[in-house]
Write a protein that holds these residues in place. Structure first.
Motif, mmCIF file in Angstrom:
data_model
loop_
_atom_site.group_PDB
_atom_site.id
_atom_site.type_symbol
_atom_site.label_atom_id
_atom_site.label_comp_id
_atom_site.label_asym_id
_atom_site.label_seq_id
_atom_site.Cartn_x
_atom_site.Cartn_y
_atom_site.Cartn_z
ATOM 1 N N GLY A 148 -1.743 1.162 -1.996
ATOM 2 C CA GLY A 148 -1.699 0.245 -0.861
ATOM 3 C C GLY A 148 -1.753 0.940 0.488
ATOM 4 N N ILE A 175 -5.329 2.207 1.059
ATOM 5 C CA ILE A 175 -6.221 1.072 1.317
ATOM 6 C C ILE A 175 -6.063 0.598 2.758
ATOM 7 N N ARG A 176 -4.813 0.507 3.213
ATOM 8 C CA ARG A 176 -4.569 0.062 4.592
ATOM 9 C C ARG A 176 -5.202 1.016 5.590
ATOM 10 N N SER A 223 -8.723 -1.407 4.892
ATOM 11 C CA SER A 223 -8.159 -2.508 5.683
ATOM 12 C C SER A 223 -7.638 -2.046 7.039
ATOM 13 N N LEU A 225 -6.076 -4.261 10.152
ATOM 14 C CA LEU A 225 -5.303 -5.439 9.771
ATOM 15 C C LEU A 225 -3.833 -5.216 10.088
ATOM 16 N N ASP A 270 -3.367 -11.615 7.533
ATOM 17 C CA ASP A 270 -3.843 -10.239 7.345
ATOM 18 C C ASP A 270 -3.404 -9.683 5.995
ATOM 19 N N ARG A 271 -2.195 -10.000 5.579
ATOM 20 C CA ARG A 271 -1.735 -9.542 4.261
ATOM 21 C C ARG A 271 -2.600 -10.161 3.166
ATOM 22 N N THR A 318 -5.740 -11.188 3.450
ATOM 23 C CA THR A 318 -7.049 -10.531 3.514
ATOM 24 C C THR A 318 -6.996 -9.164 2.842
ATOM 25 N N ASN A 319 -5.953 -8.400 3.108
ATOM 26 C CA ASN A 319 -5.790 -7.081 2.504
ATOM 27 C C ASN A 319 -5.751 -7.182 0.979
ATOM 28 N N ARG A 344 -9.195 -8.035 -0.463
ATOM 29 C CA ARG A 344 -10.096 -6.879 -0.447
ATOM 30 C C ARG A 344 -9.771 -5.948 -1.615
ATOM 31 N N ILE A 345 -8.500 -5.674 -1.791
ATOM 32 C CA ILE A 345 -8.090 -4.788 -2.885
ATOM 33 C C ILE A 345 -8.468 -5.414 -4.226
#
Length: 189
Positions: free
Chosen positions: A51, A54-55, A59, A62, A68-69, A71-72, A75-76
């Protein structure tokens, strides 16, 4: 090729997403990397979609609003499903605090016919706060940050995950073994 070899090759080539959800410092990433090593040792293709990484990369930009959470997490979930559909065991240690976000990822996997397992690393917030791997709980307590999942921002624990791990009551190795047993039971390892 013998039947045993064919079975072994088909299992090692079977992709799946294993989503480890839980509070910050619950032990998700530690368990994921322990399991990844074991699976690789047995010839599986494995990716860990951490995580934090990824952020930083997928992401970036975001924030931590509910939108936003979501969307994240989507995407993952998209990347995880693509990898799993191509024979990779994808371990996803991500908080993913909202049930509807996790459900959308599960639905995507189901629609695509890709194996998906949800694992709740159910570590009490008091234990996570003591571990405080990233110093988030201390920062929140000092008023330096707000919106910490499970403290002053919601965490919706899975009602019926495929597996619930209580990492505060067992070793990392025991947790990884329990998860490995689930994969074997489901014909994925």
């Amino acid at each position: 090729m013998t039947t045993d070899q064919e079975t072994s090759m088909s299992v090692t080539g079977t992709g799946a997403t294993v989503w480890l959800t839980g509070l910050p410092s619950a032990g998700k990433t530690t368990i994921a990397y322990e399991l990844a090593g074991r699976l690789r040792g047995d010839g599986h293709k494995v990716e860990v979609l951490d995580g934090d990484e990824i952020r930083e990369f997928l992401s970036a930009g975001l924030g931590f609003s509910r939108e936003d959470r979501h969307t994240n997490v989507q995407r993952i979930g998209f990347v995880a499903e693509l990898l799993a559909a191509n024979g990779v065991k994808v371990l996803v240690p991500v908080i993913a605090p909202y049930a509807d976000s996790r459900d959308a990822v599960r639905k995507r996997h189901r629609t695509e016919g890709t194996a998906y397992l949800e694992v709740h690393v159910a570590t009490p917030v008091e234990v996570c706060s003591e571990r405080d791997v990233k110093g988030l709980y201390a920062k929140q307590a000092a008023g330096e940050i707000s919106g910490l999942t499970g403290v002053d921002d919601p965490y919706e624990a899975p009602e019926s995950p495929d597996l619930r791990i209580e990492s505060h009551q067992q070793t990392v190795q025991e947790s990884a073994s329990a998860l490995r047993a689930l994969l074997t039971e489901r014909g994925l390892a």
